[in-house]
Design a protein around this motif. Structure first.
Motif, PDB file in Angstrom:
ATOM      1  N   TYR A  97       0.833  -1.209   0.000  1.00  0.00           N
ATOM      2  CA  TYR A  97       0.000   0.000   0.000  1.00  0.00           C
ATOM      3  C   TYR A  97       0.862   1.252   0.000  1.00  0.00           C
ATOM      4  N   GLN A  98       1.966   1.243   0.752  1.00  0.00           N
ATOM      5  CA  GLN A  98       2.852   2.398   0.777  1.00  0.00           C
ATOM      6  C   GLN A  98       3.460   2.654  -0.596  1.00  0.00           C
ATOM      7  N   VAL A  99       3.908   1.595  -1.262  1.00  0.00           N
ATOM      8  CA  VAL A  99       4.490   1.753  -2.599  1.00  0.00           C
ATOM      9  C   VAL A  99       3.441   2.220  -3.596  1.00  0.00           C
ATOM     10  N   ARG A 100       2.248   1.671  -3.504  1.00  0.00           N
ATOM     11  CA  ARG A 100       1.188   2.022  -4.449  1.00  0.00           C
ATOM     12  C   ARG A 100       0.707   3.449  -4.266  1.00  0.00           C
ATOM     13  N   SER A 101       0.754   3.965  -3.035  1.00  0.00           N
ATOM     14  CA  SER A 101       0.219   5.299  -2.762  1.00  0.00           C
ATOM     15  C   SER A 101       1.183   6.412  -3.166  1.00  0.00           C
ATOM     16  N   ILE A 102       2.439   6.085  -3.495  1.00  0.00           N
ATOM     17  CA  ILE A 102       3.415   7.103  -3.884  1.00  0.00           C
ATOM     18  C   ILE A 102       3.283   7.348  -5.381  1.00  0.00           C
ATOM     19  N   THR A 103       2.619   8.419  -5.744  1.00  0.00           N
ATOM     20  CA  THR A 103       2.463   8.797  -7.141  1.00  0.00           C
ATOM     21  C   THR A 103       2.904  10.242  -7.313  1.00  0.00           C
ATOM     22  N   PHE A 104       3.405  10.554  -8.500  1.00  0.00           N
ATOM     23  CA  PHE A 104       3.930  11.886  -8.774  1.00  0.00           C
ATOM     24  C   PHE A 104       3.365  12.401 -10.091  1.00  0.00           C
ATOM     25  N   ALA A 105       3.494  13.708 -10.258  1.00  0.00           N
ATOM     26  CA  ALA A 105       3.184  14.309 -11.550  1.00  0.00           C
ATOM     27  C   ALA A 105       4.230  13.866 -12.579  1.00  0.00           C
ATOM     28  N   ARG A 106       3.936  14.116 -13.844  1.00  0.00           N
ATOM     29  CA  ARG A 106       4.816  13.641 -14.914  1.00  0.00           C
ATOM     30  C   ARG A 106       6.227  14.198 -14.774  1.00  0.00           C
ATOM     31  N   SER A 122      15.437   6.208  -2.721  1.00  0.00           N
ATOM     32  CA  SER A 122      14.168   5.493  -2.631  1.00  0.00           C
ATOM     33  C   SER A 122      12.991   6.428  -2.888  1.00  0.00           C
ATOM     34  N   LEU A 123      11.850   5.836  -3.211  1.00  0.00           N
ATOM     35  CA  LEU A 123      10.656   6.629  -3.495  1.00  0.00           C
ATOM     36  C   LEU A 123      10.181   7.439  -2.286  1.00  0.00           C
ATOM     37  N   PRO A 124      10.193   6.892  -1.068  1.00  0.00           N
ATOM     38  CA  PRO A 124       9.766   7.728   0.073  1.00  0.00           C
ATOM     39  C   PRO A 124      10.652   8.958   0.277  1.00  0.00           C
ATOM     40  N   VAL A 125      11.963   8.809   0.096  1.00  0.00           N
ATOM     41  CA  VAL A 125      12.856   9.964   0.240  1.00  0.00           C
ATOM     42  C   VAL A 125      12.565  10.987  -0.856  1.00  0.00           C
ATOM     43  N   PHE A 126      12.394  10.519  -2.096  1.00  0.00           N
ATOM     44  CA  PHE A 126      12.092  11.450  -3.181  1.00  0.00           C
ATOM     45  C   PHE A 126      10.730  12.113  -2.974  1.00  0.00           C
ATOM     46  N   ARG A 127       9.807  11.378  -2.384  1.00  0.00           N
ATOM     47  CA  ARG A 127       8.501  11.971  -2.103  1.00  0.00           C
ATOM     48  C   ARG A 127       8.638  13.136  -1.123  1.00  0.00           C
ATOM     49  N   THR A 128       9.492  12.985  -0.107  1.00  0.00           N
ATOM     50  CA  THR A 128       9.735  14.067   0.838  1.00  0.00           C
ATOM     51  C   THR A 128      10.319  15.289   0.131  1.00  0.00           C
ATOM     52  N   SER A 133       8.481  21.104  -3.045  1.00  0.00           N
ATOM     53  CA  SER A 133       8.764  21.864  -4.264  1.00  0.00           C
ATOM     54  C   SER A 133       7.488  22.144  -5.039  1.00  0.00           C
ATOM     55  N   GLU A 134       7.664  22.856  -6.122  1.00  0.00           N
ATOM     56  CA  GLU A 134       6.567  23.153  -7.031  1.00  0.00           C
ATOM     57  C   GLU A 134       7.084  23.160  -8.469  1.00  0.00           C
ATOM     58  N   VAL A 135       6.199  22.835  -9.399  1.00  0.00           N
ATOM     59  CA  VAL A 135       6.543  22.819 -10.823  1.00  0.00           C
ATOM     60  C   VAL A 135       6.091  24.137 -11.444  1.00  0.00           C
ATOM     61  N   VAL A 136       7.016  24.810 -12.134  1.00  0.00           N
ATOM     62  CA  VAL A 136       6.748  26.140 -12.700  1.00  0.00           C
ATOM     63  C   VAL A 136       7.019  26.095 -14.200  1.00  0.00           C
ATOM     64  N   THR A 137       6.202  26.806 -14.956  1.00  0.00           N
ATOM     65  CA  THR A 137       6.378  26.928 -16.406  1.00  0.00           C
ATOM     66  C   THR A 137       6.994  28.285 -16.741  1.00  0.00           C
ATOM     67  N   TYR A 209      10.368  23.739 -14.875  1.00  0.00           N
ATOM     68  CA  TYR A 209      11.397  23.474 -13.868  1.00  0.00           C
ATOM     69  C   TYR A 209      10.746  23.261 -12.508  1.00  0.00           C
ATOM     70  N   VAL A 210      11.465  22.542 -11.657  1.00  0.00           N
ATOM     71  CA  VAL A 210      11.044  22.287 -10.283  1.00  0.00           C
ATOM     72  C   VAL A 210      11.783  23.267  -9.377  1.00  0.00           C
ATOM     73  N   SER A 211      11.050  23.913  -8.497  1.00  0.00           N
ATOM     74  CA  SER A 211      11.634  24.985  -7.689  1.00  0.00           C
ATOM     75  C   SER A 211      11.371  24.732  -6.212  1.00  0.00           C
ATOM     76  N   TRP A 212      12.414  24.985  -5.395  1.00  0.00           N
ATOM     77  CA  TRP A 212      12.319  24.919  -3.933  1.00  0.00           C
ATOM     78  C   TRP A 212      12.582  26.305  -3.361  1.00  0.00           C
ATOM     79  N   ARG A 213      11.711  26.777  -2.479  1.00  0.00           N
ATOM     80  CA  ARG A 213      11.938  28.038  -1.794  1.00  0.00           C
ATOM     81  C   ARG A 213      13.107  27.896  -0.825  1.00  0.00           C
ATOM     82  N   ARG A 214      13.892  28.947  -0.723  1.00  0.00           N
ATOM     83  CA  ARG A 214      15.146  28.893   0.035  1.00  0.00           C
ATOM     84  C   ARG A 214      14.919  28.501   1.492  1.00  0.00           C
ATOM     85  N   LYS A 215      14.035  29.186   2.184  1.00  0.00           N
ATOM     86  CA  LYS A 215      13.811  28.918   3.602  1.00  0.00           C
ATOM     87  C   LYS A 215      13.210  27.529   3.810  1.00  0.00           C
TER      88      LYS A 215
END
Length: 310
Positions: A97-106, A122-128, A133-137, A209-215
């Motif tokens: 269930y944990q593996v199945r519930s980890i889904t991401f945008a394209r 691992s997927l849980p670390v990448f999920r964190t 972050s956010e995806v920006v155009t 691009y994927v963006s992370w706020r500094r703080k």
């Protein structure tokens, strides 16, 4: 002490010794269970490794329970093996269930398969990482940052498109997918410092691009030291790639290619001697490379001598 010695004596000394061994072997179900136990304990780590271990061990305990019920007719052996089978089954369902519930945008799926998965993340670390972050155009010919105006308040990683880096209108290098847009600027500041871009970043095509706020990213680093070390490695590698890109831009004439990693080999004509066209070209290259190196924290020092190197 006497109680422990008496217990040991009852278990070893006074326990009846097997005098007659069974001549016939146990049934096939018992041997199948033993084989499953051996194969199950060879599983690896990670989510999929745990799925493998609990599934195979669960089948082994199930075979042992069937063997205890059919051949041995022992309720206690059956009960223990059946309980262990239920525990393995519940663990398998929980992990699946944990593996199945980890889904991401394209964009995150492409980023994970191209950059993070080859590093063994691992997927849980990448999920964190992705949740912070956010995806920006960024549309074509729009600027991500402007020289001397845009503040350094985030860290971004290009997923698609191409970014052109310029300083005072002079081209420096390109930024391609899966490269950071502002790794030199990020690395040049401490968490408590503020700064502005010394270069202009313009989209040559439609970019995502994927963006992370500094703080927010620094807070994530404080909570997860592993993620902090991971980004330190990624940013360091990205800065090295940008240094090589700048190095390819520094050409002197048709035959000379000066390495920016060896600043002591840079030499210029003395002020009293007339400058050749090659010297002027080198000075122009130096001017806009210096701006980017201020962010890269690798300043170039030019040594003036009486003659140009041959």
């Amino acid at each position: 002490m006497e109680r422990n010695s008496s217990l040991w004596k009852n278990l070893i000394d006074e326990h009846p010794v097997c005098t007659v061994w069974k001549q016939e072997a146990e049934g096939a179900i018992y041997h199948l269970a033993s084989i499953l136990f051996v194969v199950g304990f060879m599983g690896g780590s990670g989510f999929f490794g745990l799925l493998y271990v609990f599934s195979v061990l669960g089948l082994g305990f199930l075979c042992s329970a069937v063997w205890a019920w059919v051949d041995v007719c022992a309720a206690d052996i059956f009960s223990w093996n059946f309980v262990l089978f239920v525990i393995c089954f519940m663990q398998f369902v929980h992990i699946a269930y944990q593996v199945r519930s980890i889904t991401f945008a394209r964009e995150f799926q492409v980023l994970y398969s191209s950059l993070f998965q080859p590093l063994g993340i691992s997927l849980p670390v990448f999920r964190t990482i992705a949740l912070s972050s956010e995806v920006v155009t960024l549309e074509k010919e729009h600027c991500y940052a402007m020289q001397g105006k845009t503040s350094i308040d985030k860290l971004s990683l290009l997923v698609s498109g191409r970014i052109r880096v310029t300083v005072d209108g002079e081209f420096l290098h390109y930024i391609f997918p899966f490269q950071f847009l502002d790794s030199p600027e990020w690395d040049s500041l401490r968490p408590t410092e503020e700064g502005i871009f010394q270069v202009t970043l313009t989209a040559e095509t439609d970019c995502r691009y994927v963006s992370w706020r500094r703080k927010k990213l620094y807070l994530l680093f404080a909570q997860h030291r592993y993620i902090s070390r991971l980004f330190s490695v990624l940013i360091g590698s990205d800065i090295a790639d940008k240094l090589y890109a700048l190095n390819d831009r520094v050409y002197i004439g048709k035959r000379y290619h000066y390495d920016i990693r060896l600043p002591n080999f840079y030499q210029m004509s003395s002020p009293e001697r007339p400058r050749s066209p090659l010297t002027e070209q080198f000075r122009n290259s130096r001017r806009y490379c210096d701006k980017r190196h201020q962010s890269l924290k690798f300043p170039i020092h030019f040594k003036k001598t009486s003659s140009f190197p041959k």
